[in-house]
Each structure stands twice: as C-alpha cells, then as structure tokens.
Write a protein that holds these residues in place. Structure first.
Motif, PDB file in Angstrom:
ATOM      1  N   GLY A 102       0.777  -1.226   0.000  1.00 43.96           N
ATOM      2  CA  GLY A 102       0.000   0.000   0.000  1.00 43.96           C
ATOM      3  C   GLY A 102       0.817   1.288   0.000  1.00 43.96           C
ATOM      4  N   GLU A 103       2.126   1.193   0.022  1.00 45.68           N
ATOM      5  CA  GLU A 103       3.007   2.361   0.012  1.00 45.68           C
ATOM      6  C   GLU A 103       3.653   2.489  -1.363  1.00 45.68           C
ATOM      7  N   ARG A 104       3.851   3.749  -1.797  1.00 40.85           N
ATOM      8  CA  ARG A 104       4.463   3.996  -3.104  1.00 40.85           C
ATOM      9  C   ARG A 104       5.952   4.312  -2.951  1.00 40.85           C
ATOM     10  N   TYR A 105       6.736   3.673  -3.806  1.00 40.81           N
ATOM     11  CA  TYR A 105       8.183   3.852  -3.822  1.00 40.81           C
ATOM     12  C   TYR A 105       8.624   4.101  -5.257  1.00 40.81           C
ATOM     13  N   ARG A 106       9.836   4.623  -5.408  1.00 44.75           N
ATOM     14  CA  ARG A 106      10.429   4.683  -6.737  1.00 44.75           C
ATOM     15  C   ARG A 106      11.896   4.296  -6.626  1.00 44.75           C
ATOM     16  N   LEU A 107      12.325   3.552  -7.615  1.00 46.15           N
ATOM     17  CA  LEU A 107      13.722   3.205  -7.755  1.00 46.15           C
ATOM     18  C   LEU A 107      14.263   4.063  -8.883  1.00 46.15           C
ATOM     19  N   ILE A 108      15.401   4.672  -8.643  1.00 47.08           N
ATOM     20  CA  ILE A 108      16.016   5.538  -9.641  1.00 47.08           C
ATOM     21  C   ILE A 108      17.409   4.998  -9.939  1.00 47.08           C
ATOM     22  N   TYR A 109      17.646   4.698 -11.213  1.00 45.66           N
ATOM     23  CA  TYR A 109      18.969   4.270 -11.639  1.00 45.66           C
ATOM     24  C   TYR A 109      19.639   5.430 -12.350  1.00 45.66           C
ATOM     25  N   ASP A 110      20.734   5.906 -11.799  1.00 46.41           N
ATOM     26  CA  ASP A 110      21.536   6.967 -12.408  1.00 46.41           C
ATOM     27  C   ASP A 110      22.627   6.289 -13.233  1.00 46.41           C
ATOM     28  N   GLY A 111      22.436   6.279 -14.549  1.00 42.56           N
ATOM     29  CA  GLY A 111      23.358   5.594 -15.443  1.00 42.56           C
ATOM     30  C   GLY A 111      24.763   6.175 -15.429  1.00 42.56           C
ATOM     31  N   ARG A 112      24.887   7.442 -15.188  1.00 46.44           N
ATOM     32  CA  ARG A 112      26.210   8.064 -15.158  1.00 46.44           C
ATOM     33  C   ARG A 112      26.990   7.620 -13.924  1.00 46.44           C
ATOM     34  N   ASP A 113      26.319   7.594 -12.772  1.00 48.12           N
ATOM     35  CA  ASP A 113      26.985   7.194 -11.532  1.00 48.12           C
ATOM     36  C   ASP A 113      26.926   5.691 -11.284  1.00 48.12           C
ATOM     37  N   GLY A 114      26.036   4.997 -12.005  1.00 41.18           N
ATOM     38  CA  GLY A 114      25.898   3.556 -11.827  1.00 41.18           C
ATOM     39  C   GLY A 114      25.345   3.192 -10.465  1.00 41.18           C
ATOM     40  N   CYS A 115      24.324   3.927 -10.017  1.00 34.49           N
ATOM     41  CA  CYS A 115      23.782   3.712  -8.678  1.00 34.49           C
ATOM     42  C   CYS A 115      22.257   3.650  -8.728  1.00 34.49           C
ATOM     43  N   VAL A 116      21.686   2.719  -7.969  1.00 33.84           N
ATOM     44  CA  VAL A 116      20.237   2.604  -7.829  1.00 33.84           C
ATOM     45  C   VAL A 116      19.867   3.104  -6.435  1.00 33.84           C
ATOM     46  N   PRO A 128      17.678   5.622   3.036  1.00 29.45           N
ATOM     47  CA  PRO A 128      19.109   5.311   3.084  1.00 29.45           C
ATOM     48  C   PRO A 128      19.418   3.925   2.514  1.00 29.45           C
ATOM     49  N   VAL A 129      18.924   3.682   1.314  1.00 26.47           N
ATOM     50  CA  VAL A 129      19.137   2.402   0.651  1.00 26.47           C
ATOM     51  C   VAL A 129      19.605   2.681  -0.769  1.00 26.47           C
ATOM     52  N   SER A 130      20.775   2.173  -1.124  1.00 28.74           N
ATOM     53  CA  SER A 130      21.271   2.325  -2.489  1.00 28.74           C
ATOM     54  C   SER A 130      22.213   1.166  -2.790  1.00 28.74           C
ATOM     55  N   ALA A 131      22.494   0.992  -4.072  1.00 29.83           N
ATOM     56  CA  ALA A 131      23.394  -0.070  -4.491  1.00 29.83           C
ATOM     57  C   ALA A 131      24.047   0.329  -5.802  1.00 29.83           C
ATOM     58  N   LYS A 132      25.302  -0.032  -5.978  1.00 18.73           N
ATOM     59  CA  LYS A 132      26.028   0.238  -7.218  1.00 18.73           C
ATOM     60  C   LYS A 132      25.657  -0.802  -8.263  1.00 18.73           C
ATOM     61  N   ALA A 133      25.611  -0.363  -9.526  1.00 19.37           N
ATOM     62  CA  ALA A 133      25.292  -1.263 -10.635  1.00 19.37           C
ATOM     63  C   ALA A 133      26.002  -0.765 -11.882  1.00 19.37           C
ATOM     64  N   ARG A 134      26.946  -1.535 -12.390  1.00 20.30           N
ATOM     65  CA  ARG A 134      27.704  -1.133 -13.572  1.00 20.30           C
ATOM     66  C   ARG A 134      27.399  -1.970 -14.806  1.00 20.30           C
ATOM     67  N   SER A 135      26.631  -3.040 -14.649  1.00 18.54           N
ATOM     68  CA  SER A 135      26.258  -3.883 -15.779  1.00 18.54           C
ATOM     69  C   SER A 135      24.829  -4.354 -15.581  1.00 18.54           C
ATOM     70  N   THR A 136      24.262  -4.971 -16.604  1.00 18.25           N
ATOM     71  CA  THR A 136      22.896  -5.470 -16.493  1.00 18.25           C
ATOM     72  C   THR A 136      22.782  -6.478 -15.355  1.00 18.25           C
ATOM     73  N   GLU A 137      23.750  -7.379 -15.240  1.00 23.15           N
ATOM     74  CA  GLU A 137      23.714  -8.381 -14.183  1.00 23.15           C
ATOM     75  C   GLU A 137      23.802  -7.736 -12.807  1.00 23.15           C
ATOM     76  N   SER A 138      24.705  -6.776 -12.660  1.00 22.63           N
ATOM     77  CA  SER A 138      24.832  -6.138 -11.350  1.00 22.63           C
ATOM     78  C   SER A 138      23.621  -5.252 -11.059  1.00 22.63           C
ATOM     79  N   MET A 139      22.934  -4.755 -12.105  1.00 24.23           N
ATOM     80  CA  MET A 139      21.727  -3.965 -11.893  1.00 24.23           C
ATOM     81  C   MET A 139      20.613  -4.844 -11.321  1.00 24.23           C
ATOM     82  N   VAL A 140      20.465  -6.042 -11.840  1.00 21.73           N
ATOM     83  CA  VAL A 140      19.464  -6.972 -11.318  1.00 21.73           C
ATOM     84  C   VAL A 140      19.791  -7.311  -9.867  1.00 21.73           C
ATOM     85  N   GLU A 141      21.071  -7.517  -9.563  1.00 18.41           N
ATOM     86  CA  GLU A 141      21.489  -7.800  -8.197  1.00 18.41           C
ATOM     87  C   GLU A 141      21.234  -6.597  -7.293  1.00 18.41           C
ATOM     88  N   ALA A 142      21.486  -5.384  -7.800  1.00 17.26           N
ATOM     89  CA  ALA A 142      21.258  -4.164  -7.026  1.00 17.26           C
ATOM     90  C   ALA A 142      19.783  -4.011  -6.695  1.00 17.26           C
TER      91      ALA A 142
END
Length: 94
Positions: A36-50, A68-82
């Motif tokens: 019931g709560e709305r969230y958004r995930l933002i992937y910054d392609g330049r910084d490689g961070c979700v 205070p939740v973020s994760a680095k993602a530099r590839s498609t695989e790491s983005m899915v993991e992030a």
C-alpha cells in the motif's frame, strides 16, 4: 527490465510505471507499490547507482523522500542484483 520485473513479482511488488532515458546514460525511474506504500527506484546511469525513495504524500500528490538504501550497478547483471538487494531491504523497511 524483464529480469527486474520478475524480481518485483517475486517480492510482491506491483510495478506502476517505468521510464527509460537512453540519452541520459541509460538512466531509468520505476514507480512501484508495496504493501500500500508507493516507492520509486532511480537508476543513475552516469553514476551507476540505484536509489530508493518513498512517497509520503497522499494519492495522487507526490512528496518523495530518499531512503538510506542504495546499491552500485555497472552492468545489467549487477543492476538486477542491485534491485534484488533493494527489494530485500524494502521488505525490512515496508
């Protein structure tokens, strides 16, 4: 995005909207609903961070606050993991 949408489904997260910006280093914004709560995930392609934001406003008003939740993602695989990592944290936060 298909792999990520499967992760949403597995986590009980409803996908509301997804926007992709090829010209902005492949950045994207995804709005979701969880318990019931709305969230958004933002992937910054330049910084490689979700990052994860929560909407504190009443529907349809938007009042986003960064969590205070973020994760680095530099590839498609790491983005899915992030995203999987963030969804795991969402279970704790939500």
């Amino acid at each position: 995005m298909l792999d990520i949408s499967v992760r949403f489904n597995e986590a009980g997260v409803q996908l509301l909207e997804h926007k992709y910006a090829y010209a902005s280093f492949g950045s994207w914004i995804t709005r979701v609903m969880f318990k019931g709560e709305r969230y958004r995930l933002i992937y910054d392609g330049r910084d490689g961070c979700v990052n994860l934001d929560k909407n504190e406003g009443m529907w349809p008003k938007e009042d986003w606050h960064e969590l205070p939740v973020s994760a680095k993602a530099r590839s498609t695989e790491s983005m899915v993991e992030a995203v999987a990592y963030i969804l795991g944290r969402l279970q704790e936060i939500g």
